[in-house]
Design an enzyme around this catalytic site. Structure first.
Site, PDB file in Angstrom:
ATOM      1  N   TRP A 356       0.630  -1.336   0.029  1.00 39.46           N
ATOM      2  CA  TRP A 356      -0.043   0.067   0.061  1.00 39.46           C
ATOM      3  C   TRP A 356       0.762   1.291   0.048  1.00 39.46           C
ATOM      4  O   TRP A 356       0.329   2.499  -0.204  1.00 39.46           O
ATOM      5  CB  TRP A 356      -1.051   0.098   1.224  1.00 39.46           C
ATOM      6  CG  TRP A 356      -0.100   0.143   2.582  1.00 39.46           C
ATOM      7  CD1 TRP A 356       0.529  -0.840   3.228  1.00 39.46           C
ATOM      8  CD2 TRP A 356      -0.159   1.190   3.428  1.00 39.46           C
ATOM      9  NE1 TRP A 356       1.117  -0.468   4.397  1.00 39.46           N
ATOM     10  CE2 TRP A 356       0.626   0.861   4.733  1.00 39.46           C
ATOM     11  CE3 TRP A 356      -0.716   2.675   3.318  1.00 39.46           C
ATOM     12  CZ2 TRP A 356       1.254   1.798   5.657  1.00 39.46           C
ATOM     13  CZ3 TRP A 356      -0.289   3.445   4.150  1.00 39.46           C
ATOM     14  CH2 TRP A 356       0.374   2.960   5.446  1.00 39.46           C
ATOM     15  N   ASP A 357       2.199   1.153   0.195  1.00 42.90           N
ATOM     16  CA  ASP A 357       3.068   2.282   0.168  1.00 42.90           C
ATOM     17  C   ASP A 357       2.857   3.096  -1.234  1.00 42.90           C
ATOM     18  O   ASP A 357       2.875   4.147  -1.200  1.00 42.90           O
ATOM     19  CB  ASP A 357       4.491   1.849   0.178  1.00 42.90           C
ATOM     20  CG  ASP A 357       4.912   0.845   1.309  1.00 42.90           C
ATOM     21  OD1 ASP A 357       3.826   0.342   1.862  1.00 42.90           O
ATOM     22  OD2 ASP A 357       6.016   0.610   1.572  1.00 42.90           O
ATOM     23  N   GLU A 485       2.541  -1.331  13.093  1.00 41.29           N
ATOM     24  CA  GLU A 485       2.799  -2.857  13.204  1.00 41.29           C
ATOM     25  C   GLU A 485       3.301  -3.542  14.558  1.00 41.29           C
ATOM     26  O   GLU A 485       3.610  -4.489  14.468  1.00 41.29           O
ATOM     27  CB  GLU A 485       3.782  -3.300  11.977  1.00 41.29           C
ATOM     28  CG  GLU A 485       2.886  -3.119  10.451  1.00 41.29           C
ATOM     29  CD  GLU A 485       3.896  -3.513   9.352  1.00 41.29           C
ATOM     30  OE1 GLU A 485       3.203  -3.668   8.432  1.00 41.29           O
ATOM     31  OE2 GLU A 485       5.040  -3.387   9.564  1.00 41.29           O
ATOM     32  N   LYS A 587       5.835   2.104  15.624  1.00 39.28           N
ATOM     33  CA  LYS A 587       6.830   1.809  14.703  1.00 39.28           C
ATOM     34  C   LYS A 587       6.821   2.867  13.476  1.00 39.28           C
ATOM     35  O   LYS A 587       7.826   3.544  12.994  1.00 39.28           O
ATOM     36  CB  LYS A 587       6.350   0.601  13.637  1.00 39.28           C
ATOM     37  CG  LYS A 587       7.433   0.168  12.670  1.00 39.28           C
ATOM     38  CD  LYS A 587       6.973  -1.107  11.967  1.00 39.28           C
ATOM     39  CE  LYS A 587       7.857  -1.533  10.856  1.00 39.28           C
ATOM     40  NZ  LYS A 587       7.490  -2.906  10.293  1.00 39.28           N
ATOM     41  N   GLN A 588       5.633   3.550  13.288  1.00 38.99           N
ATOM     42  CA  GLN A 588       5.374   4.588  12.241  1.00 38.99           C
ATOM     43  C   GLN A 588       3.910   5.444  12.374  1.00 38.99           C
ATOM     44  O   GLN A 588       3.235   4.975  13.268  1.00 38.99           O
ATOM     45  CB  GLN A 588       5.457   3.880  10.934  1.00 38.99           C
ATOM     46  CG  GLN A 588       4.104   3.098  10.510  1.00 38.99           C
ATOM     47  CD  GLN A 588       4.210   2.455   9.157  1.00 38.99           C
ATOM     48  OE1 GLN A 588       4.974   1.604   9.078  1.00 38.99           O
ATOM     49  NE2 GLN A 588       3.435   2.838   8.188  1.00 38.99           N
TER      50      GLN A 588
END
Length: 754
Positions: A356-357, A485, A587-588
């Protein structure tokens, strides 16, 4: 301070080294990768290198369905794990000087130099060994994508007579780093000799999943000063031997040209062979210099639009150019069957497939820096795979379409439960890309047709995936993983719930604008969507004034990252997975990803409260993380934090921030450096179709400039002590600058505001 590993020199246009890295050879190989969208390779030496390294050559769209079945198999699980496979090694040579093989890992090398020139995608390295200066130059042709060119020059520097022998390979005896039990994915189908070279045809080994086998044809031919003295087939490789005597103070040259064709483009081997012969004939009279010049011209055309110029920091300048170079080496939109793999042609991690990036991070860049057909091809890629996305949803017992987390064909092929079943937010990113294209270009033709085909099926998925809580009288989404994640199987991820309701609302709005009776969306179905939008549950903490990442998140031990012993970082390389999942660390961007997507929905104060709460808990161990934080920090006036995050995203691989670049570059996240400058520092927004800017200048810089395509107009934006916006092509358009609207007809200039 974050520990970095910087092994390459600083230069605005080149990636340079003055020594062969032994300990960090894999990292050096990643950083000197090249490609042309059709194929590419890591920066492996052609010559023998007997110590640890990662040989890798990859062909776009060529992959293999590897087995994944395990004892805890569950219904709905993907049948196979798709992975990009290491293709034929056609860069390989064995070099002998005076009958002694040159092994670059052990030979007494002097005056080593290496440079990847980002002007034209040419990788050069040179060294002196046994009285001979060897120069190796290579590029993957943009003008002729099937062509890879290798040029070797041998200069006598010690006044002695030397013999030079080269054994040149096309080698199918290759393996993937992540293969099961050292398995091979290629078998020899055919091989033979040419008048001035040889060829090899290989085919992927059969698989039990009904996936078509791929066939590769690779042929090598030679030009230059050497005599062809031998041709053999051995150990899965064709080998051509070339020899010559190197006289005193003289120079010898050998040019190796490799053509690679695949069954992706041809119905039969005979058609592929005919095309290879025709292509070889068309190139036979073309000189090396002509090929080189065509390569330089092709890259110059890309750089003319895409280049971001930074004054005052060579590190920052090198970072943005490196990222743009690697992105365009991976994908430039010529083939709608392809997408952007997170490692591109630089490694095998993540299977080399599509994530999906692309929709979340790459689409905004390609909209601004390439013809709109490039982004449209990315959208078509997903539209073409709509039946497979419907299949994925049925595998989970759900309606509509579930686009895969990882894919080559549209069918989900990832082998981790928390990814395949839980990280369903990716479905929203597919829809968001359609919105992004429509809003940015002003073109609603795609929306009215292919766009609504996709949106309706995604909306139907969300409407089926939610459940209604009688106790709360609200809709919820349980059992998910958000962009962070480091949390699995959570309930009511704020970002996921936000995306789901937005998709339902946005799809209904566009069905009202562009009625599509053929899609059979009933009034009852629309009413159900509206009910979900109205009654969706969003975790929120009124006291803190934040959107809560998911149910239960605030019950964790919320110790900031800054208070951790630095030896714990990166967490994913030092902590058990159990400890990671129990921690509060992010994580992000998760909540902040949603605030970035829908920035016009939230006030600056809401953005500030959420940023101040979540950023201190974020470890940025995803390459996708720093850019979003840089953009939001810039909007909030947190200039130093914005620059810190830009430096991390721009030099993530060059400085190996996450200690994993040896596995390959982070291709899709490389858009982040451009996003950080354009959407962050320059504060370019297109909310509701209104183009706006509110730039600031980082203290360490003296200026920066970039171009954008916007609705048929080409603009140049320059920022120094003044902001200058130039309309280079196209019609006049309305632009908002620091909150004031103006009609841009030619050139506008104003002071930079603090």
């Amino acid at each position: 301070m974050k520990q970095i590993t910087r092994i390459m020199g600083i230069d605005p246009w080149k990636i340079t080294a003055d020594k062969i890295e032994i300990e960090h050879r894999r990292l050096q190989e990643s950083l000197t990768s090249i490609g042309n969208g059709y194929m590419g390779m890591r920066g492996n030496f052609s010559e023998t290198f007997s110590k640890d390294h990662h040989q890798g050559t990859y062909i776009a769209g060529v992959w293999y369905p590897d087995k994944t079945r395990v004892g805890w198999w569950k219904n709905g699980y993907p049948e196979y794990f798709g992975k990009a496979i290491n293709a034929l090694d056609f860069a390989k040579i064995r070099l002998y000087i005076d009958k002694k093989e040159v092994d670059l890992a052990t030979a007494p090398i002097a005056d080593f130099e290496m440079a990847l020139d980002m002007h034209n995608g040419v990788l050069t390295y040179r060294y002196i060994v046994a009285g001979v200066r060897v120069t190796a130059e290579r590029f993957f042709s943009i003008a002729t994508p099937e062509l890879a060119v290798f040029k070797f020059t041998f200069e006598n520097v010690d006044g002695e007579l030397h013999s030079v022998r080269i054994e040149s390979f096309v080698d199918a005896n290759v393996r993937n780093e992540d293969s099961n039990y050292d398995e091979k994915f290629w078998e020899i189908f055919d091989h033979g000799t040419l008048e001035n070279g040889s060829y090899l045809v290989s085919q992927t080994v059969p698989n039990p999943f009904g996936v078509d086998q791929f066939t590769l044809l690779a042929g090598q031919e030679f030009k230059g000063d050497f005599d062809l003295t031998g041709q053999v087939f051995e150990n899965g490789a064709v080998v051509d031997t070339l020899e010559e005597i190197l006289p005193f103070s003289e120079t010898l040259t050998l040019e190796k040209r490799v053509l690679v064709l695949t069954s992706r483009d041809y119905d039969s081997l005979s058609a592929m062979t005919d095309a290879a012969v025709a292509l070889s004939d068309s190139l036979s009279e073309v000189s090396y210099q002509e090929l080189f010049d065509a390569q330089t011209e092709a890259w110059a055309a890309r750089w003319e639009l895409a280049d971001v110029q930074i004054d005052g920091s060579d590190e920052a300048q090198q970072g943005i150019r490196f990222n743009l170079f690697q992105l365009f080496s991976t994908y430039y939109g010529e083939d709608e069957r392809l997408n952007i793999g997170p490692k591109g042609f630089t490694g095998e991690k993540y299977g080399g497939a599509t994530y999906w990036d692309t929709e979340a991070y790459a689409v905004p860049l390609y909209l601004a820096l390439a013809d709109t057909s490039v982004t449209k091809n990315l959208l078509k890629y997903r539209h073409n795979q709509l039946p497979q996305a419907q299949h994925n949803a049925r595998q989970q017992g759900l309606a509509g379409a579930l686009y895969p987390m990882v894919t080559f064909t549209g069918v989900e092929c990832h082998n981790e439960w928390e990814i395949t079943f839980e990280e369903i937010h990716r479905n929203g990113a597919i829809a968001y890309a359609i919105y992004n294209y429509t809003n940015y270009t002003g073109d609603d033709k795609y929306m009215a047709h292919e766009g609504l085909d996709v949106l309706v099926e995604i909306a139907r998925f969300w409407a089926d995936r939610v459940h209604f809580s009688q106790r709360r009288n609200q809709y919820m989404i349980h059992g998910v993983t958000g962009p962070n994640e480091y949390e699995n199987n959570i309930n009511n991820n704020w970002y996921t719930n936000t995306l789901a309701t937005w998709v339902l609302k946005y799809t209904a709005e566009n069905l009202a604008k562009f009625p599509r009776p053929d899609l059979k969306v009933s009034a009852e179905e629309l009413a159900h969507w509206a009910d979900i939008v109205e009654k969706m549950y969003f975790p929120e903490d009124k006291e803190l004034g934040i959107f809560v990442q998911h149910d239960g998140y605030l019950d964790k031990d919320l110790t900031p990252v800054a208070e951790l012993d630095p030896s714990n970082l990166p967490l994913n390389q030092n902590w058990s997975w159990d400890r990671v999942l129990r921690s509060p660390y992010i994580k992000q961007a998760d909540v902040l990803q949603g605030i970035y997507f829908f920035g016009d929905h939230y006030s600056l104060e809401e953005k500030r409260r959420n940023f101040d709460f979540y950023e201190p808990l974020t470890v940025h161990e995803s390459s996708l993380s720093p850019s979003i934080h840089s953009i939001l920090a810039a909007e909030l006036g947190m200039d130093e934090k914005a620059v810190e995050m830009y430096e991390r995203t721009a030099r993530l691989d060059l400085d190996n921030y996450n200690n994993d670049t040896q596995d390959g570059l982070h291709i899709t996240s490389m858009t982040g450096s451009w996003l950080a400058i354009v959407q962050g520092f320059a504060q370019m927004k297109t909310w509701n179709g209104q183009l706006s800017f509110a730039p600031f200048l980082p203290k360490a810089w003296t200026g920066y400039a970039f171009h954008i395509n916007y609705r048929g107009s080409l603009l140049k934006i320059s920022v120094s002590d003044q902001l200058t916006i130039e309309l280079l092509k196209g019609k006049a358009l309305e632009v908002d600058v620091y909150g004031e609207k103006l009609m841009l007809t030619d050139r506008y200039q104003t002071e930079i505001k603090e």
